[in-house]
Design a protein around this motif. Structure first.
Motif, PDB file in Angstrom:
ATOM      1  N   HIS A 196       3.401 -30.873 -61.286  1.00 38.76           N
ATOM      2  CA  HIS A 196       2.747 -31.096 -62.574  1.00 38.76           C
ATOM      3  C   HIS A 196       2.429 -29.761 -63.259  1.00 38.76           C
ATOM      4  O   HIS A 196       2.293 -28.725 -62.608  1.00 38.76           O
ATOM      5  CB  HIS A 196       1.430 -31.869 -62.386  1.00 38.76           C
ATOM      6  N   GLN A 197       2.281 -29.854 -64.583  1.00 39.01           N
ATOM      7  CA  GLN A 197       1.842 -28.703 -65.376  1.00 39.01           C
ATOM      8  C   GLN A 197       0.462 -29.009 -65.933  1.00 39.01           C
ATOM      9  O   GLN A 197       0.158 -30.156 -66.285  1.00 39.01           O
ATOM     10  CB  GLN A 197       2.832 -28.431 -66.505  1.00 39.01           C
ATOM     11  N   ASP A 198      -0.371 -27.947 -66.011  1.00 44.95           N
ATOM     12  CA  ASP A 198      -1.756 -28.200 -66.406  1.00 44.95           C
ATOM     13  C   ASP A 198      -1.972 -28.236 -67.916  1.00 44.95           C
ATOM     14  O   ASP A 198      -3.054 -28.555 -68.385  1.00 44.95           O
ATOM     15  CB  ASP A 198      -2.704 -27.173 -65.770  1.00 44.95           C
ATOM     16  N   LYS A 200      -2.130 -29.784 -71.295  1.00 47.29           N
ATOM     17  CA  LYS A 200      -2.186 -31.134 -71.836  1.00 47.29           C
ATOM     18  C   LYS A 200      -1.775 -31.079 -73.303  1.00 47.29           C
ATOM     19  O   LYS A 200      -2.552 -30.728 -74.177  1.00 47.29           O
ATOM     20  CB  LYS A 200      -3.597 -31.718 -71.690  1.00 47.29           C
ATOM     21  N   ASP A 201      -0.534 -31.343 -73.559  1.00 49.55           N
ATOM     22  CA  ASP A 201       0.009 -31.243 -74.909  1.00 49.55           C
ATOM     23  C   ASP A 201       0.796 -32.521 -75.175  1.00 49.55           C
ATOM     24  O   ASP A 201       1.746 -32.832 -74.450  1.00 49.55           O
ATOM     25  CB  ASP A 201       0.928 -30.020 -75.008  1.00 49.55           C
ATOM     26  N   PRO A 202       0.429 -33.275 -76.205  1.00 51.14           N
ATOM     27  CA  PRO A 202       1.091 -34.566 -76.448  1.00 51.14           C
ATOM     28  C   PRO A 202       2.575 -34.437 -76.776  1.00 51.14           C
ATOM     29  O   PRO A 202       3.307 -35.426 -76.718  1.00 51.14           O
ATOM     30  CB  PRO A 202       0.303 -35.142 -77.639  1.00 51.14           C
ATOM     31  N   ASP A 206       4.475 -35.808 -69.556  1.00 51.17           N
ATOM     32  CA  ASP A 206       4.085 -35.571 -68.169  1.00 51.17           C
ATOM     33  C   ASP A 206       4.682 -36.705 -67.334  1.00 51.17           C
ATOM     34  O   ASP A 206       5.404 -37.568 -67.845  1.00 51.17           O
ATOM     35  CB  ASP A 206       2.567 -35.474 -68.024  1.00 51.17           C
ATOM     36  N   THR A 208       3.342 -39.321 -65.954  1.00 43.24           N
ATOM     37  CA  THR A 208       2.896 -40.657 -66.351  1.00 43.24           C
ATOM     38  C   THR A 208       3.659 -41.146 -67.576  1.00 43.24           C
ATOM     39  O   THR A 208       4.153 -42.287 -67.619  1.00 43.24           O
ATOM     40  CB  THR A 208       1.385 -40.653 -66.636  1.00 43.24           C
ATOM     41  N   GLN A 209       3.762 -40.287 -68.607  1.00 45.90           N
ATOM     42  CA  GLN A 209       4.466 -40.673 -69.831  1.00 45.90           C
ATOM     43  C   GLN A 209       5.966 -40.869 -69.565  1.00 45.90           C
ATOM     44  O   GLN A 209       6.580 -41.786 -70.098  1.00 45.90           O
ATOM     45  CB  GLN A 209       4.257 -39.610 -70.902  1.00 45.90           C
ATOM     46  N   ALA A 226      -1.646 -28.482 -60.328  1.00 45.64           N
ATOM     47  CA  ALA A 226      -0.974 -28.287 -61.613  1.00 45.64           C
ATOM     48  C   ALA A 226      -0.662 -26.806 -61.824  1.00 45.64           C
ATOM     49  O   ALA A 226      -1.509 -25.934 -61.597  1.00 45.64           O
ATOM     50  CB  ALA A 226      -1.858 -28.797 -62.746  1.00 45.64           C
TER      51      ALA A 226
END
Length: 306
Positions: A196-198, A200-202, A206, A208-209, A226
């Motif tokens: 994972h990457q930390d 949080k950019d829409p 990630d 989940t998406q 992350a």
């Protein structure tokens, strides 16, 4: 007479003497002395095996062979002299600088490896690469060329560099150890170390998406480490620590070399991708560089499908 060429100094001394009319004038132009010019011409005559000047009387007169020799070498020496002047003049001018801003992943994993080829294609420019992830960063907005990732934005006037294509990647031996074939399933996801990457950019998917778009269910886990940026995350995948999400332009070299393999499913989102825009007031100068960057990505895509 052997075939070794006369020295350039002796040729220059002879040509300058004839052109300027005296050894004294030639010495002034070459910033040396008249005896030195005379000695260089004698060295030339020894090398050629015949005289170029008739030294009878007080005037310096060319022999028939010397006159022909002057006509032959004078244009070439002028070309050499002019080429040196152009190079000196060019070297004294500062090279125009071009700033290219892009996300840190795209900068480190695609732009940086392409930099030597970019410099060869545009030798008169110097390039500065700026890894900037924030879309509203003032330095990004001031860059001559900006490459952003995200959805199509009509007001941005950007040109599509590459459409979004996101798929899992891992080392071949990691896939073998975990029985991974071409496509991941929901049951696979519970047995794998997902990297994972930390940030949080829409704009970025990630895990989940990505699972939602891929039609897979993912059980949330509290045991997550992350990584601060995408380059570090990809290094973890290269080290065999798990499975990462790969964006097509960023992982092409690793897939081509066999360091990583791509797994399915492949997720795309409509109108998402990398977009290139050029600073308007320098567009005429910078546009060919933007064209080159877009073409380089497209050529890689063609090569990967071959």
């Amino acid at each position: 007479m052997n075939h070794r060429l006369p020295s350039l100094q002796s040729l220059v001394a002879f040509e300058a003497t004839v052109r300027l009319g005296s050894m004294t004038a030639a010495a002034e132009e070459e910033r040396t002395t008249q005896p030195t010019i005379s000695q260089r011409i004698r060295t030339l005559e020894e090398r050629l095996g015949l005289p170029v000047f008739d030294r009878q009387g007080s005037r310096l007169t060319l022999t028939v062979q010397g006159e022909r020799f002057f006509r032959d070498i004078s244009p070439n020496l002028k070309e050499i002299r002019d080429a040196c002047e152009r190079l000196i003049h060019h070297g004294q001018r500062p090279s125009p600088s071009v700033t290219i801003a892009a996300g840190s992943g795209f900068t480190h994993l695609w732009l940086l490896p392409q930099l030597p080829a970019l410099k060869r294609a545009f030798p008169d420019f110097t390039f500065k690469l700026m890894p900037i992830d924030r879309a509203d960063d003032p330095e990004r907005q001031a860059a001559d060329i900006a490459i952003r990732f995200g959805p199509y934005m009509p007001q941005d006037a950007g040109r599509l560099v590459a459409s979004e294509a996101v798929f899992p990647v891992c080392r071949p031996d990691y896939a073998s150890e975990h029985g991974l074939a071409d496509t991941l399933t929901a049951s696979h996801l519970t047995q794998l170390s997902l990297l994972h990457q930390d940030i949080k950019d829409p704009r970025w998917l990630d895990w989940t998406q990505w699972c939602q778009h891929a039609g897979l269910s993912l059980v949330p886990s509290d045991d997550v480490f992350a990584y601060h940026n995408y380059a570090l995350l990809l290094n973890a995948a290269l080290a065999g620590q798990g499975v990462a999400l790969g964006w097509s332009p960023l992982v092409k070299d690793y897939l081509a070399s066999g360091q990583l393999i791509a797994l399915g499913p492949r997720v795309t989102r409509k109108d998402y991708g990398y977009w290139l825009s050029v600073k308007h007031h320098r567009s005429a100068v910078i546009q060919p560089i933007g064209d080159w960057l877009i073409d380089a990505v497209h050529q890689q895509e063609i090569a990967s499908r071959a």
